[in-house]
Design an enzyme around this catalytic site. Sequence first.
Site, PDB file in Angstrom:
ATOM      1  N   SER A  99       0.739  -1.057  -0.025  1.00  0.00           N
ATOM      2  CA  SER A  99       0.008   0.005   0.084  1.00  0.00           C
ATOM      3  C   SER A  99       0.784   1.148  -0.171  1.00  0.00           C
ATOM      4  O   SER A  99       1.542   1.652  -0.896  1.00  0.00           O
ATOM      5  CB  SER A  99      -0.925  -0.055   1.247  1.00  0.00           C
ATOM      6  N   ASP A 101      10.375   5.813  -9.985  1.00  0.00           N
ATOM      7  CA  ASP A 101       9.875   6.697 -11.077  1.00  0.00           C
ATOM      8  C   ASP A 101      10.871   7.825 -11.548  1.00  0.00           C
ATOM      9  O   ASP A 101      11.059   8.350 -12.537  1.00  0.00           O
ATOM     10  CB  ASP A 101       8.444   7.023 -11.096  1.00  0.00           C
ATOM     11  N   LYS A 106      -0.808  -4.488  -3.005  1.00  0.00           N
ATOM     12  CA  LYS A 106      -2.142  -3.653  -2.710  1.00  0.00           C
ATOM     13  C   LYS A 106      -2.338  -2.388  -3.316  1.00  0.00           C
ATOM     14  O   LYS A 106      -1.684  -1.493  -2.787  1.00  0.00           O
ATOM     15  CB  LYS A 106      -2.121  -3.987  -1.131  1.00  0.00           C
TER      16      LYS A 106
END
Length: 694
Positions: free
Chosen positions: A472, A483, A497
Amino acid sequence: MYTCNLRRLVAASSLALGLMTSLPASALTHSVLQPDIIHSQTITDIVTSLNQDHYNTIVLNDELSGKVLDQYLDSLDPSKAFFYQADIDEFQKYRSQIDDEIRNGDLTAAYAIFNRYQQRTQERLEQLIATLESPDYKVDFSRDESIEIDRKESPWPAGKAEMDDFWRKRLKSALLGLKLADKKVDEAKKLLIKRYKSQLKRALQTNNEDVFQSFANALTMQFDPHTQYFSPRLSENFNINMSLSLEGIGAVLQSENDNTKVVRLVPSGPADKTGQLKPADVIVGVGQGEEGEIEDVVGWRLDEVVALIRGPKDSVVRLDVIPADGDDTQHKIIKITRNKVKLEEQAAQSKIIQLQHQGKPYKLGVITIPAFYIDFAALQRGESNYKSTTRDTAKLIAGLKAEGIDGLIIDLRNNGGGSLREANELVGLFISRGPTVQIKYASNRVDTQNDLDPRIAYNGPMAVLVNRLSASASEIFAGAIQDYQRGLIVGSQTFGKGTVQTLSPLHHGQIKLTHAKFYRISGESTQHKGVVPDVTLPTLYDTDEIGESALKGALPWDMVHEIPHQRYFNFSAILPELNSRHIERTKFDPDFLFMNAQIKRMHENKQDKELSLNEATLKAERDSSEQWLLDQENQRRTAKHLPTIKALSELDTLLEKDAQGKTISPEQEAILTETGNVLLDMIELSHNYMAIKN
């Protein structure tokens, strides 16, 4: 951590319900359950809520009707151990009708199927008890035969003879498992009689509310595994996992084939501090206090097990556990002092590790973040010094910088998530400003969370360490760092998740449903796939047992549009060399050799399809497995110039403990050290890359 085949473990130890012959219908005493009027209204309310608010759009039609039927049957009888093929054939008349019945608030099929299940269950329990109580009942433990470990893909029993033979073997397996756990046969029989009488009592106490919740969740499961209906009785504890995670022992549990299985531990919770309870462990008994009798909980409902585990603060509960990382016939008793998880114990912590690289000493800072937390109460009171992950981490970074660290590791292993706000703000400590995560709703609207603060707490080289239990909010942070190419992601593939749930009240009960999905700024979802590390390290977690991809009906991975964002470095240019160095460095490392041997053994064990019911054979397999584990441990200890041991139990006293008294895992320390080595390689190679580029 040691590995084993969980399917063998459950098959050998679930000691499920059984029967030798069926009783006539006239002997039955179970009540025929029927829905209340409120249930008819509630099932239509659930459909309305799902259609209006769920992220996933699913049409209530004949195709869905068949899936609900299959899910309902699977939830009632996952091992195909009660219904006959004739029962299943009879139920096929509902295959294309359930959608129409749901739409009309008609629960005829749901209750007809459950009443048949209740009948079959009672028949088998009564006969099993009678069999065990009979003085003529004998078991031949020398007979060469075996039983299927996993019956999910097996056909339903065709008739009485086939069913009776299956349960003869199942009962023998139950007795043999207890016998190999040092129980005398008569003692094992008494234990099983008590167990089955308890299960029979619970079966007869089943009410129409229980039936409705079971059927309603067969419907909600078609949307995704995190969507769930809670009856009024469970609405106070709408999420058993969360309730248990905040007080009691600090463990997230789930039901699986009559057993209570540990999903994950709450960092710094009472169970986590023992260092003994692990994900995928199976709890088969619960005892109160230091000396209280351990009550068998096989076949209990999850909420009943939770109620037994929870208790007054500072009181002791003892768990009878079949370890996921041990032998399938061995139990261990774990003593845990109940308490609430304290916010300060979940706070981020820092330390410095010192490593050599190319003949030079380096200092690396390590910040361990167990959860993404924020003290909302203190924030709302206007307190200026309220605790939060980001604020605490910023202070720790300042302290590490003052110590002159050469690089930083953010350790998110076992961090199951928490505050989205904190995940967003934590990213902001390492970038100047920019987007951090995208959130897509059922309406197709996509919102973006942004870091608007240009200040950076740390701009040096960094790595983020993750594992299968990083979930999560942890995946949002790791995905953003990856990224932005702000740091390396090291470890194993994360949980996956990537969905958001909300709780909605109904006139009767509540529904928890998925209403949004997380996406990285690259456009990739964290759902199902998680975050894949730049440098992968070994993991002893079985991804077939743990993680979003292990959940039936999990929403798939997909993409949205990428958001333009800065890239701080081009790691793709050095990743081949980084991975090559990692492989070469760990090729003969004792801890990595140990872990890789465990992983290979785990995959080999998963190929086992049958469990022997011959006592000598099964005992030989157990002894061989135990000896293999001991040999592996001693090979590692010899390579590390440590004294060998005669039994694995000696490790409980030999292994070091941390400040909270938790055992320090050599494997986890080796993973952290290797992450540091990878980070130092990255520092060297990135300097070389920039020098060539310039």
